[in-house]
Motif scaffolding. Structure first.
Motif, short mmCIF file in Angstrom:
data_model
loop_
_atom_site.label_atom_id
_atom_site.label_comp_id
_atom_site.label_asym_id
_atom_site.label_seq_id
_atom_site.Cartn_x
_atom_site.Cartn_y
_atom_site.Cartn_z
N VAL A 14 5.06 -0.31 8.28
CA VAL A 14 4.45 0.98 7.96
C VAL A 14 5.52 2.06 8.11
O VAL A 14 6.05 2.27 9.20
CB VAL A 14 3.25 1.27 8.89
CG1 VAL A 14 2.56 2.55 8.46
CG2 VAL A 14 2.28 0.09 8.88
N VAL A 15 5.83 2.72 7.01
CA VAL A 15 6.98 3.64 6.97
C VAL A 15 6.57 4.97 6.36
O VAL A 15 5.90 5.01 5.32
CB VAL A 15 8.13 3.03 6.12
CG1 VAL A 15 9.32 3.98 6.07
CG2 VAL A 15 8.55 1.67 6.69
N VAL B 220 -2.54 8.03 11.46
CA VAL B 220 -2.73 7.15 10.31
C VAL B 220 -1.93 5.87 10.50
O VAL B 220 -2.44 4.75 10.29
CB VAL B 220 -2.31 7.87 9.00
CG1 VAL B 220 -2.17 6.88 7.85
CG2 VAL B 220 -3.30 8.97 8.65
N ILE B 221 -0.67 6.01 10.90
CA ILE B 221 0.19 4.84 11.10
C ILE B 221 -0.37 3.92 12.17
O ILE B 221 -0.39 2.69 12.02
CB ILE B 221 1.62 5.31 11.46
CG1 ILE B 221 2.27 5.97 10.23
CG2 ILE B 221 2.47 4.15 11.96
CD1 ILE B 221 3.60 6.63 10.51
N GLY C 47 3.41 10.81 2.49
CA GLY C 47 2.58 9.64 2.69
C GLY C 47 3.30 8.54 3.44
O GLY C 47 4.35 8.77 4.02
N VAL C 48 2.69 7.36 3.44
CA VAL C 48 3.28 6.20 4.10
C VAL C 48 3.14 4.97 3.21
O VAL C 48 2.21 4.88 2.40
CB VAL C 48 2.61 5.91 5.46
CG1 VAL C 48 2.81 7.08 6.43
CG2 VAL C 48 1.14 5.60 5.31
N LEU D 207 0.84 -1.20 0.00
CA LEU D 207 0.00 0.00 0.00
C LEU D 207 0.87 1.24 0.00
O LEU D 207 1.85 1.33 0.76
CB LEU D 207 -0.89 0.01 1.25
CG LEU D 207 -1.58 1.34 1.61
CD1 LEU D 207 -2.66 1.70 0.60
CD2 LEU D 207 -2.17 1.27 3.03
N PHE D 208 0.51 2.21 -0.85
CA PHE D 208 1.01 3.57 -0.66
C PHE D 208 -0.20 4.44 -0.36
O PHE D 208 -1.18 4.45 -1.10
CB PHE D 208 1.75 4.15 -1.86
CG PHE D 208 2.15 5.59 -1.61
CD1 PHE D 208 3.28 5.86 -0.85
CD2 PHE D 208 1.37 6.66 -2.04
CE1 PHE D 208 3.63 7.17 -0.54
CE2 PHE D 208 1.71 7.97 -1.74
CZ PHE D 208 2.85 8.22 -0.99
N HIS D 209 -0.11 5.20 0.73
CA HIS D 209 -1.22 6.03 1.22
C HIS D 209 -0.72 7.47 1.32
O HIS D 209 0.13 7.79 2.14
CB HIS D 209 -1.65 5.50 2.58
CG HIS D 209 -2.76 6.26 3.26
ND1 HIS D 209 -3.40 7.35 2.70
CD2 HIS D 209 -3.36 6.06 4.48
CE1 HIS D 209 -4.32 7.78 3.54
NE2 HIS D 209 -4.31 7.02 4.62
#
Length: 279
Positions: A266-267, A254-255, A274-275, A234-236
């Protein structure tokens, strides 16, 4: 029917060439995708037999620095939609960006909206992936995913106004290519109808939290987790809201919710606001 897209910079180029007494000028009339020569007269710019812009019309375009005009069939109309809010395409040095009621919907400072959307896609998409692109906007990330080798991209956009503008945007034309499926609807609702483990990667670029808080919820993140294959990515895009009270940032929230939904690795990706995360 020939179509020509003009904005402040290329209208100014035409005016300067007319002032110099030149007989032609090299312009991009497809928003920086290509350039070609057009004839000039002392009256104005000649795009073709049916589309000629007077010096006064060119001066009007020059004054509207944040607007793009579509010229076709002898008419000149701005690329905007005022039916509900104010949606418009705004010129940049590369691909146009989408602006809704004064809010720019792309990373554009120091970069190009298509380039930044492509960088987002690169964070998650691998060759052969089935990709879900939530909140697709002008479709730049979906197009980038296909160019990265995705086998199929499902592009979801809620706003009919946005879909209308992207249908007129030369940079969005590749959304019609085989491999991209466009759907109009609410990602929060549509994702619940999708089979589990049906995607390899997800690009999630929602409107800001104040407009669509449900798309930042743990409930929605659990649905993204559900539709991803094992090890899916996922890219958010989260944007860069101000740090909220108690020193806890919006992105940290969000994280926390992504991890609660089951995601690992999760980075934060600061340059893309974004993350990334993995199932």
């Amino acid at each position: 029917m020939p179509e020509y897209y003009l904005h402040s910079i290329n209208a100014q180029q035409a005016l300067e060439a007319i002032a110099q007494g030149l007989s032609c000028v090299r312009l991009s009339t497809d928003l920086n995708l290509s350039e070609r020569d057009f004839s000039l007269s002392d009256q104005g710019l000649v795009l073709d037999q049916d589309n000629q812009l007077s010096i006064e019309q060119l001066k009007k375009i020059v004054k509207k620095t944040q607007r793009i005009y579509l010229c076709r069939d002898g008419d000149m109309t701005p690329l905007e939609d005022r039916s509900s809010g104010y949606y418009k395409l705004v010129p940049t040095a590369g691909a146009p960006l989408l602006e809704i009621s004064g809010v720019k919907m792309h990373i554009s400072k120091g970069t190009d909206p298509f380039v930044s959307a492509s960088a987002m896609a690169q964070q998650a998409v691998r060759k052969g992936d089935k990709v879900l692109d939530c909140c697709s906007g002008l479709g730049y990330a979906a197009i980038a995913a296909l160019r990265l080798g995705a086998s199929e991209v499902l592009s979801i956009e809620l706003s009919r106004e946005v879909m209308g503008l992207r249908a007129q945007n030369p940079w969005s034309k590749d959304l019609a290519l085989e491999g991209i499926v466009q759907r109009q609807g609410n990602s929060f609702e549509l994702i619940t109808t999708m089979p589990a483990t049906s995607f390899d990667s997800v690009i999630h670029d929602p409107p800001r939290f104040s407009l669509a808080g449900e798309l930042y919820s743990e409930e929605f993140y659990r649905q993204i987790f559900r539709v991803l294959h094992r090890n899916g990515r996922l890219f958010h895009y989260t944007g860069n809201p101000h740090v909220v009270k108690k020193g806890s940032s919006f992105v940290d929230g969000v994280i926390r919710r992504l991890k609660a939904a089951g995601f690992k690795r999760v980075v934060k990706v600061e340059h893309l606001m974004g993350v990334t995360a993995q199932k």
